[in-house]
Scaffold this motif. Structure first.
Motif, PDB file in Angstrom:
ATOM      1  N   GLY A 161       0.790  -1.220   0.000  1.00  0.00           N
ATOM      2  CA  GLY A 161       0.000   0.000   0.000  1.00  0.00           C
ATOM      3  C   GLY A 161       0.822   1.269   0.000  1.00  0.00           C
ATOM      4  N   VAL A 162       2.136   1.154   0.218  1.00  0.00           N
ATOM      5  CA  VAL A 162       3.000   2.331   0.165  1.00  0.00           C
ATOM      6  C   VAL A 162       3.170   2.753  -1.288  1.00  0.00           C
ATOM      7  CG1 VAL A 162       5.350   3.186   0.522  1.00  0.00           C
ATOM      8  CG2 VAL A 162       4.225   1.819   2.296  1.00  0.00           C
ATOM      9  N   GLN A 163       2.985   4.041  -1.565  1.00  0.00           N
ATOM     10  CA  GLN A 163       3.104   4.578  -2.923  1.00  0.00           C
ATOM     11  C   GLN A 163       3.978   5.824  -2.910  1.00  0.00           C
ATOM     12  OE1 GLN A 163      -1.059   5.129  -4.091  1.00  0.00           O
ATOM     13  NE2 GLN A 163      -0.999   3.169  -5.151  1.00  0.00           N
ATOM     14  N   ILE A 164       4.527   6.178  -4.061  1.00  0.00           N
ATOM     15  CA  ILE A 164       5.451   7.310  -4.127  1.00  0.00           C
ATOM     16  C   ILE A 164       4.978   8.365  -5.126  1.00  0.00           C
ATOM     17  CG2 ILE A 164       7.447   5.958  -3.407  1.00  0.00           C
ATOM     18  CD1 ILE A 164       8.326   5.808  -6.319  1.00  0.00           C
ATOM     19  N   ASP A 165       5.405   9.589  -4.862  1.00  0.00           N
ATOM     20  CA  ASP A 165       5.128  10.747  -5.710  1.00  0.00           C
ATOM     21  C   ASP A 165       6.433  11.538  -5.777  1.00  0.00           C
ATOM     22  OD1 ASP A 165       4.457  13.251  -6.741  1.00  0.00           O
ATOM     23  OD2 ASP A 165       2.542  13.365  -5.687  1.00  0.00           O
ATOM     24  N   CYS A 166       7.050  11.587  -6.963  1.00  0.00           N
ATOM     25  CA  CYS A 166       8.354  12.246  -7.120  1.00  0.00           C
ATOM     26  C   CYS A 166       8.242  13.659  -7.677  1.00  0.00           C
ATOM     27  CB  CYS A 166       9.254  11.405  -8.021  1.00  0.00           C
ATOM     28  SG  CYS A 166       9.700   9.809  -7.321  1.00  0.00           S
ATOM     29  N   ASN A 167       7.031  14.219  -7.695  1.00  0.00           N
ATOM     30  CA  ASN A 167       6.847  15.549  -8.277  1.00  0.00           C
ATOM     31  C   ASN A 167       7.635  16.633  -7.552  1.00  0.00           C
ATOM     32  OD1 ASN A 167       5.182  14.628 -10.299  1.00  0.00           O
ATOM     33  ND2 ASN A 167       3.291  15.005  -9.164  1.00  0.00           N
ATOM     34  N   GLY A 168       7.986  16.390  -6.283  1.00  0.00           N
ATOM     35  CA  GLY A 168       8.728  17.380  -5.529  1.00  0.00           C
ATOM     36  C   GLY A 168      10.206  17.420  -5.834  1.00  0.00           C
ATOM     37  N   ILE A 169      10.657  16.567  -6.763  1.00  0.00           N
ATOM     38  CA  ILE A 169      12.084  16.509  -7.063  1.00  0.00           C
ATOM     39  C   ILE A 169      12.374  16.232  -8.537  1.00  0.00           C
ATOM     40  CG2 ILE A 169      12.251  14.040  -6.535  1.00  0.00           C
ATOM     41  CD1 ILE A 169      14.970  14.573  -5.271  1.00  0.00           C
ATOM     42  N   ALA A 170      11.422  15.614  -9.238  1.00  0.00           N
ATOM     43  CA  ALA A 170      11.661  15.195 -10.625  1.00  0.00           C
ATOM     44  C   ALA A 170      11.881  16.364 -11.573  1.00  0.00           C
ATOM     45  CB  ALA A 170      10.495  14.334 -11.120  1.00  0.00           C
ATOM     46  N   GLN A 171      11.221  17.489 -11.316  1.00  0.00           N
ATOM     47  CA  GLN A 171      11.353  18.626 -12.212  1.00  0.00           C
ATOM     48  C   GLN A 171      12.768  19.189 -12.175  1.00  0.00           C
ATOM     49  OE1 GLN A 171       7.703  20.987 -12.792  1.00  0.00           O
ATOM     50  NE2 GLN A 171       8.961  22.760 -12.295  1.00  0.00           N
ATOM     51  N   GLY A 172      13.335  19.304 -10.967  1.00  0.00           N
ATOM     52  CA  GLY A 172      14.709  19.771 -10.847  1.00  0.00           C
ATOM     53  C   GLY A 172      15.688  18.822 -11.510  1.00  0.00           C
ATOM     54  N   TYR A 173      15.421  17.525 -11.378  1.00  0.00           N
ATOM     55  CA  TYR A 173      16.261  16.532 -12.040  1.00  0.00           C
ATOM     56  C   TYR A 173      16.198  16.697 -13.551  1.00  0.00           C
ATOM     57  CZ  TYR A 173      17.637  12.023 -13.987  1.00  0.00           C
ATOM     58  OH  TYR A 173      18.234  11.042 -14.744  1.00  0.00           O
ATOM     59  N   THR A 174      15.003  16.898 -14.075  1.00  0.00           N
ATOM     60  CA  THR A 174      14.825  17.053 -15.517  1.00  0.00           C
ATOM     61  C   THR A 174      15.582  18.261 -16.048  1.00  0.00           C
ATOM     62  OG1 THR A 174      12.627  16.040 -15.373  1.00  0.00           O
ATOM     63  CG2 THR A 174      13.125  17.295 -17.364  1.00  0.00           C
TER      64      THR A 174
END
Length: 338
Positions: A161-174
């Protein structure tokens, strides 16, 4: 006399090479990606547009990290609790886990259930407003990077049931990936902007260090305008976290999309935004959310106590009388152009 002749010869040779060298021209590409805009500016002798290749690069990263992309690697993980990562997902996960430890849990990509509960996810909830306390408590049971395991290329969870959301870091990586792409093509003077997260290298067409403005809310908080002065980015990255783009108001309180992963509550302090400068946009983007959650005093103290992260910040906040104020880390003003 020989020295003068040698010096004149060297100067003539240098001037000849400078005159023979093709002139660098400013090239700009812009479009839509990751739910926002992007602008890429660079200097090159070749004015052929790189936009198709840049768009392709965004597509590859979205296939890895986009919650909006059916079948993306992140959606595969959220559905099954296990996935074989590509290079992009692995880089982001590793950075997320190290930032989680560095901030004592204030940055946590397992925050996805809370993001959706507060109405800031892909799917909107059936109600609007502050979630009931029991719903927040139930979601908190699935929050914690301690539940994530990385073994080689495989990411898995130890709790169903654990899920992830990388929106707080993916943009900077991109942003940084696009910058590295340009460098691989021999382009060493560029500015990459993806939704307000930026990185810069070299100089612009005026032979000056790239400069950007910082967004500041107008008195009504319904729009934003640049702070007086610009921020210079000498081979740096910059990212901003704020409460004035994605939010809802309930009573006299504004709740923003940044969720505190330890309490489960959406951001609702007096901070309007924090803008970070770091060695790269990836790092700036990773720390901007934790620093806005810390608040002005604790955030600035954290930066001073952890020079290893190479962070500088400006906070824009409201004082007790509702006036808009600014607070800087020790080294931030060195980047400002007043």
């Amino acid at each position: 006399m020989k020295r003068l002749f040698l010096l004149a010869t060297l100067l003539w040779s240098a001037n000849t090479r400078a005159q023979d060298a093709p002139a660098l021209k400013l090239v700009a590409c812009e479009g839509k990606a990751q739910g926002t805009y992007y602008i890429v500016k660079y200097l090159s002798t070749d004015t052929t547009s790189l936009q198709p290749r840049i768009d392709s690069l965004f597509g590859v990263i979205d296939q890895s990290l986009s919650l909006y992309k059916p079948g993306s690697l992140i959606n595969q993980f959220n559905a099954t609790g296990k996935v074989t990562m590509d290079e992009h997902m692995k880089a982001v996960i590793q950075k997320a886990l190290t930032t989680n430890k560095a901030t004592n849990g204030l940055f946590d990509i397992t925050v996805k259930p809370l993001v959706y509960l507060w109405g800031f996810g892909v799917n909107k909830p059936s109600f609007k407003g502050v979630p009931p306390p029991d719903s927040i408590k139930a979601a908190l049971a699935y929050i914690g990077s301690r539940y994530l395991r990385v073994k080689g290329e495989e990411l898995s969870t130890t709790k169903k049931g654990v899920q992830i959301d990388c929106n707080g870091i993916a943009q900077g990586y991109t942003v940084d990936v696009v910058g590295h792409f340009l460098q691989q093509l021999g382009i060493n003077n560029y500015l990459v902007d993806v939704g307000g997260e930026l990185c810069a290298k070299g100089h612009n067409h005026q032979h000056k260090v790239w400069s950007v403005g910082i967004e500041r809310p107008s008195p009504g908080d319904t729009a934003y305008e640049p702070v007086q002065g610009l921020v210079r980015l000498p081979d740096k990255g910059i990212a901003t976290s704020g409460n004035y783009r994605r939010f809802f108001d309930q009573g006299r309180t504004r709740f923003a999309h940044t969720i505190h992963p330890l309490t489960g509550v959406a951001l609702h302090n007096n901070i309007i935004s924090v803008t970070l400068i770091a060695k790269d946009c990836f790092t700036a983007d990773a720390f901007d959310n934790p620093l806005i959650l810390m608040g002005v005093e604790k955030g600035l103290a954290y930066i001073a106590q952890h020079p290893e992260h190479g962070l500088e910040a400006i906070y824009i906040y409201k004082d007790a009388d509702g006036g808009i104020k600014e607070a800087f880390s020790k080294g931030f003003k060195a980047y400002m152009e007043f």
